[in-house]
Design a protein around this motif. Sequence first.
Motif, mmCIF file in Angstrom:
data_model
loop_
_atom_site.group_PDB
_atom_site.id
_atom_site.type_symbol
_atom_site.label_atom_id
_atom_site.label_comp_id
_atom_site.label_asym_id
_atom_site.label_seq_id
_atom_site.Cartn_x
_atom_site.Cartn_y
_atom_site.Cartn_z
ATOM 1 N N GLY A 1 -15.801 -9.961 -6.063
ATOM 2 C CA GLY A 1 -16.187 -8.836 -5.203
ATOM 3 C C GLY A 1 -15.983 -7.550 -5.972
ATOM 4 N N GLU A 2 -16.202 -6.457 -5.260
ATOM 5 C CA GLU A 2 -16.207 -5.154 -5.924
ATOM 6 C C GLU A 2 -14.969 -4.362 -5.473
ATOM 7 O OE1 GLU A 2 -19.533 -1.543 -5.943
ATOM 8 O OE2 GLU A 2 -19.454 -3.003 -4.324
ATOM 9 N N ILE A 3 -14.323 -3.700 -6.424
ATOM 10 C CA ILE A 3 -13.201 -2.818 -6.043
ATOM 11 C C ILE A 3 -13.620 -1.390 -6.352
ATOM 12 C CG2 ILE A 3 -10.796 -2.183 -6.486
ATOM 13 C CD1 ILE A 3 -10.294 -5.123 -7.249
ATOM 14 N N LEU A 4 -13.653 -0.547 -5.326
ATOM 15 C CA LEU A 4 -14.027 0.861 -5.524
ATOM 16 C C LEU A 4 -12.765 1.707 -5.472
ATOM 17 C CD1 LEU A 4 -17.186 1.190 -3.240
ATOM 18 C CD2 LEU A 4 -17.098 1.026 -5.716
ATOM 19 N N ASN A 5 -12.444 2.366 -6.567
ATOM 20 C CA ASN A 5 -11.241 3.195 -6.591
ATOM 21 C C ASN A 5 -11.548 4.558 -5.986
ATOM 22 O OD1 ASN A 5 -8.985 1.743 -7.909
ATOM 23 N ND2 ASN A 5 -10.593 1.351 -9.395
ATOM 24 N N ILE A 6 -10.754 4.939 -4.999
ATOM 25 C CA ILE A 6 -10.977 6.192 -4.264
ATOM 26 C C ILE A 6 -9.932 7.199 -4.712
ATOM 27 C CG2 ILE A 6 -11.057 7.211 -1.935
ATOM 28 C CD1 ILE A 6 -13.098 4.958 -2.314
ATOM 29 N N LYS A 7 -10.352 8.439 -4.921
ATOM 30 C CA LYS A 7 -9.382 9.496 -5.268
ATOM 31 C C LYS A 7 -8.887 10.163 -3.980
ATOM 32 C CE LYS A 7 -10.345 10.853 -9.952
ATOM 33 N NZ LYS A 7 -11.645 10.289 -10.322
ATOM 34 N N ALA A 8 -7.599 10.408 -3.938
ATOM 35 C CA ALA A 8 -7.021 11.025 -2.730
ATOM 36 C C ALA A 8 -7.050 12.545 -2.875
ATOM 37 C CB ALA A 8 -5.603 10.522 -2.537
ATOM 38 N N GLU A 9 -8.253 13.110 -2.929
ATOM 39 C CA GLU A 9 -8.340 14.571 -3.126
ATOM 40 C C GLU A 9 -8.001 15.324 -1.849
ATOM 41 O OE1 GLU A 9 -12.283 14.700 -4.580
ATOM 42 O OE2 GLU A 9 -11.656 14.439 -6.642
ATOM 43 N N ASN A 10 -7.283 16.423 -2.005
ATOM 44 C CA ASN A 10 -6.931 17.320 -0.890
ATOM 45 C C ASN A 10 -6.207 16.620 0.248
ATOM 46 O OD1 ASN A 10 -8.249 19.355 -2.251
ATOM 47 N ND2 ASN A 10 -10.215 18.812 -1.307
ATOM 48 N N LEU A 11 -5.454 15.609 -0.076
ATOM 49 C CA LEU A 11 -4.654 14.974 0.975
ATOM 50 C C LEU A 11 -3.299 15.652 1.008
ATOM 51 C CD1 LEU A 11 -4.951 11.107 0.885
ATOM 52 C CD2 LEU A 11 -5.988 12.713 2.464
ATOM 53 N N PHE A 12 -2.822 15.952 2.187
ATOM 54 C CA PHE A 12 -1.492 16.551 2.261
ATOM 55 C C PHE A 12 -0.805 16.054 3.517
ATOM 56 C CE2 PHE A 12 -4.007 19.188 4.935
ATOM 57 C CZ PHE A 12 -3.149 19.612 5.924
ATOM 58 N N SER A 13 0.490 16.229 3.556
ATOM 59 C CA SER A 13 1.221 15.839 4.756
ATOM 60 C C SER A 13 2.366 16.806 4.971
ATOM 61 C CB SER A 13 1.756 14.428 4.578
ATOM 62 O OG SER A 13 2.559 14.120 5.677
ATOM 63 N N LYS A 14 2.583 17.157 6.222
ATOM 64 C CA LYS A 14 3.704 18.055 6.535
ATOM 65 C C LYS A 14 5.006 17.265 6.574
ATOM 66 C CE LYS A 14 1.313 21.171 9.575
ATOM 67 N NZ LYS A 14 1.158 21.482 10.985
ATOM 68 N N THR A 15 4.878 15.932 6.682
ATOM 69 C CA THR A 15 6.094 15.120 6.758
ATOM 70 C C THR A 15 6.186 14.213 5.534
ATOM 71 O OG1 THR A 15 4.857 13.477 7.984
ATOM 72 C CG2 THR A 15 6.183 14.984 9.283
ATOM 73 N N LYS A 16 7.414 13.850 5.199
ATOM 74 C CA LYS A 16 7.621 12.983 4.050
ATOM 75 C C LYS A 16 8.462 11.793 4.520
ATOM 76 C CE LYS A 16 9.671 13.179 -0.493
ATOM 77 N NZ LYS A 16 10.675 13.832 -1.272
ATOM 78 N N VAL A 17 8.014 10.585 4.205
ATOM 79 C CA VAL A 17 8.796 9.407 4.590
ATOM 80 C C VAL A 17 9.866 9.203 3.526
ATOM 81 C CG1 VAL A 17 8.724 6.933 5.091
ATOM 82 C CG2 VAL A 17 6.784 8.389 5.710
ATOM 83 N N ILE A 18 11.113 9.283 3.928
ATOM 84 C CA ILE A 18 12.207 9.171 2.953
ATOM 85 C C ILE A 18 12.578 7.705 2.758
ATOM 86 C CG2 ILE A 18 14.634 9.804 2.510
ATOM 87 C CD1 ILE A 18 13.970 12.318 4.261
ATOM 88 N N ASP A 19 12.673 6.969 3.857
ATOM 89 C CA ASP A 19 13.070 5.575 3.734
ATOM 90 C C ASP A 19 12.565 4.804 4.953
ATOM 91 O OD1 ASP A 19 14.205 3.377 2.695
ATOM 92 O OD2 ASP A 19 16.293 3.949 3.056
ATOM 93 N N ILE A 20 12.400 3.519 4.789
ATOM 94 C CA ILE A 20 12.001 2.668 5.919
ATOM 95 C C ILE A 20 13.106 1.648 6.116
ATOM 96 C CG2 ILE A 20 10.328 0.939 6.693
ATOM 97 C CD1 ILE A 20 8.219 2.571 5.062
ATOM 98 N N ILE A 21 13.685 1.636 7.328
ATOM 99 C CA ILE A 21 14.823 0.735 7.585
ATOM 100 C C ILE A 21 14.403 -0.288 8.634
ATOM 101 C CG2 ILE A 21 17.197 0.629 8.467
ATOM 102 C CD1 ILE A 21 17.290 3.665 7.465
ATOM 103 N N LYS A 22 14.585 -1.554 8.327
ATOM 104 C CA LYS A 22 14.184 -2.605 9.263
ATOM 105 C C LYS A 22 15.135 -2.662 10.444
ATOM 106 C CE LYS A 22 11.497 -6.100 7.019
ATOM 107 N NZ LYS A 22 11.297 -7.532 6.973
ATOM 108 N N GLU A 23 14.566 -2.915 11.652
ATOM 109 C CA GLU A 23 15.403 -3.100 12.829
ATOM 110 C C GLU A 23 16.220 -4.369 12.648
ATOM 111 O OE1 GLU A 23 14.437 -3.081 17.216
ATOM 112 O OE2 GLU A 23 12.556 -2.525 16.283
ATOM 113 N N ILE A 24 17.439 -4.392 13.167
ATOM 114 C CA ILE A 24 18.287 -5.569 12.982
ATOM 115 C C ILE A 24 17.629 -6.795 13.614
ATOM 116 C CG2 ILE A 24 20.496 -6.623 13.649
ATOM 117 C CD1 ILE A 24 21.690 -3.816 13.158
ATOM 118 N N SER A 25 16.993 -6.618 14.786
ATOM 119 C CA SER A 25 16.390 -7.772 15.451
ATOM 120 C C SER A 25 15.294 -8.385 14.584
ATOM 121 C CB SER A 25 15.823 -7.369 16.806
ATOM 122 O OG SER A 25 14.822 -6.405 16.626
#
Length: 400
Positions: A246-270
Motif C-alpha cells: 500500500g501507499e504511505i503518504l507523509n503529512i507535514k504538521a504545518e501551523n499546528l499548535f496547542s495551548k496545552t502540553k501533555v506532560i505524562d500519561i498515568i494508567k488508572e489502577i483498575s
Amino acid sequence: MYIVVKPDKCTGCEGCISSCPFDAIILQSGVAYINPEICQLCKACLGVCPEVAIAEIEDTPQSSATSHELSAYKGVWIFAEQRNGKVSSVSYELLGVGRKLSQELETELSAVLFGANEEEARELIKWGADRVYLCNDPLLEKFNDTPYADLLSRLIKEHKPAILLAGATPIGRSFIPRVAARVRTGLTADCTSLEIDKQTRSLFQVRPAFGGNIMATIICPNHRPQIATVRPRVMKRGEYNADRSGEILNIKAENLFSKTKVIDIIKEISELTVNLHEADVIVAGGRGLGDAKGVKLLEELAQALGGAIGASRAAVDEGWISYSHQIGQTGKTVCPKIYIACGISGAVQHLVGMQSSDIIIAINKNPEAPIFNVATYGIVGDLYEVVPLLIKKIKEVKGL
Ligand SMILES: Cc1cc2nc3c(=O)[nH]c(=O)nc-3n(C[C@H](O)[C@H](O)[C@H](O)COP(=O)(O)OP(=O)(O)OC[C@H]3O[C@@H](n4cnc5c(N)ncnc54)[C@H](O)[C@@H]3O)c2cc1C
C-alpha cells in the motif's frame, strides 16, 4: 450554525477579541473575523459587540449540499490511534469493518496515523489499509485534542472521505466530536454494527438507544463524511497479509499548535489490575450470585482457566465487585474466546458488552432466561452446584 462578524457593522474596536475563550476572533484588515475552524460555537462573543455586529447564522456550507457535492466524497477512512507509538488493537478492528464497507462501495480504505513511525503504518497496510496518511510530528506523539482535531479536519477537507471510523475510546470520544463539528457533519457514537445501504450507498450506523431498549439505525444523508465511533472489541479484525502492499503518504504538521502540553500519561489502577480487554476467558457473575461469596467462587473458576472476572451491573450495584469489572453498555465491551455468564439474565444492556465473544456459556437456573438466546452452550442449573463441578473437572484435566 455559524457565528460571524458582519463587516459592514464592525468598527474594529477589538472589544470582542478577548471574549472568545478559544482565540477564534482576530482583527483582519481593520475588522473582526471569527475563524470557523477554531470557533467552538460557545456563543461567548454574542452580545459583547456594541454595534451588534456579531450574529448567529443558521446556514452551513453543507446544509444545502447537492448530491453532486456529496458524491465528491469518496473512500473509507479509519483513524488509527496509537499509545506509546504502538497502534492500538481497536485500529485493526476498524480496518476489519472498514475493509468490508470499502469492498461494498468498491472504493479505497485509508488509515490516518498520528505520532507513530512508518513501521506502524506498514502494519496498518498488512491489516487491510490501501493507504496510510502518516504524520510523525513530535507534537502528536502524546494525544492532545487540539492538534489532533486540527490536523484530521484539515485532511478531511482536503481529501474528502465519504466515511470516517474511529474508536469509541477515551481518545476517539475526546476529539472526534470536535472534528465532526469543524467539518460540519454528523457523528454517531458507540456503533455496534455498520452496513452499507445498497440503494443509496449511505452508511447505516446501528447503536443502542433509549437505554439500550431499541437498536437505532442512524443515517447521515446530507453531510459528509459520515462519522461513526465503534467501541473496542465490538468488531472483528480483518485478515492479516504480510505481503500486502500500500501507499504511505507523509503529512507535514504545518501551523499546528496547542495551548496545552501533555506532560505524562498515568494508567488508572483498575486498568492495570483488571485486564478484561486482553483476557481470552472471562467468568462473569450477576445478581444470581446472591452475595459477595459468589465472587470468590467465580475467582476460583477464572483462576483454573487463566481468565479474568467480569460482572453485570446488578452485581456491581449490590457492592459485591467493583465497577472496573462491569461489562455492558455502561461498562466495558469485551470479546474473549470464552465468556461464562453465571447467574446473569441477559438484559440487552449486558449483551451489548459481550455478545461478540467467540463462545458464550450460560449458567442460569431459569431455562427461560434471555441469556440462553445468545449462548453457544447453556447449562440450566444452580451455579453453586454447577461451578464447583466445573472447577473440579478443569483441575483434573489440567492436573492442578
Ligand atoms: C441505561 C442503563 C445502562 C445499563 N448498563 C448496564 C451494563 O453496562 N451492564 C449490565 O450488566 N447491566 C446494565 N444495565 C442493567 C440491566 O438492565 C440489567 O438490570 C442487569 O444487566 C441485570 O443484571 P443480572 O443479569 O445480573 O441480574 P438479573 O436480571 O436480576 O438476573 C439474575 C439471573 O440470575 C439467575 N439466578 C438466580 N440465582 C441463580 C443461581 N443460584 N444459579 C444460577 N442462576 C441464578 C436468575 O434466574 C436471573 O436470570 C443497564 C441498565 C440501564 C437502564
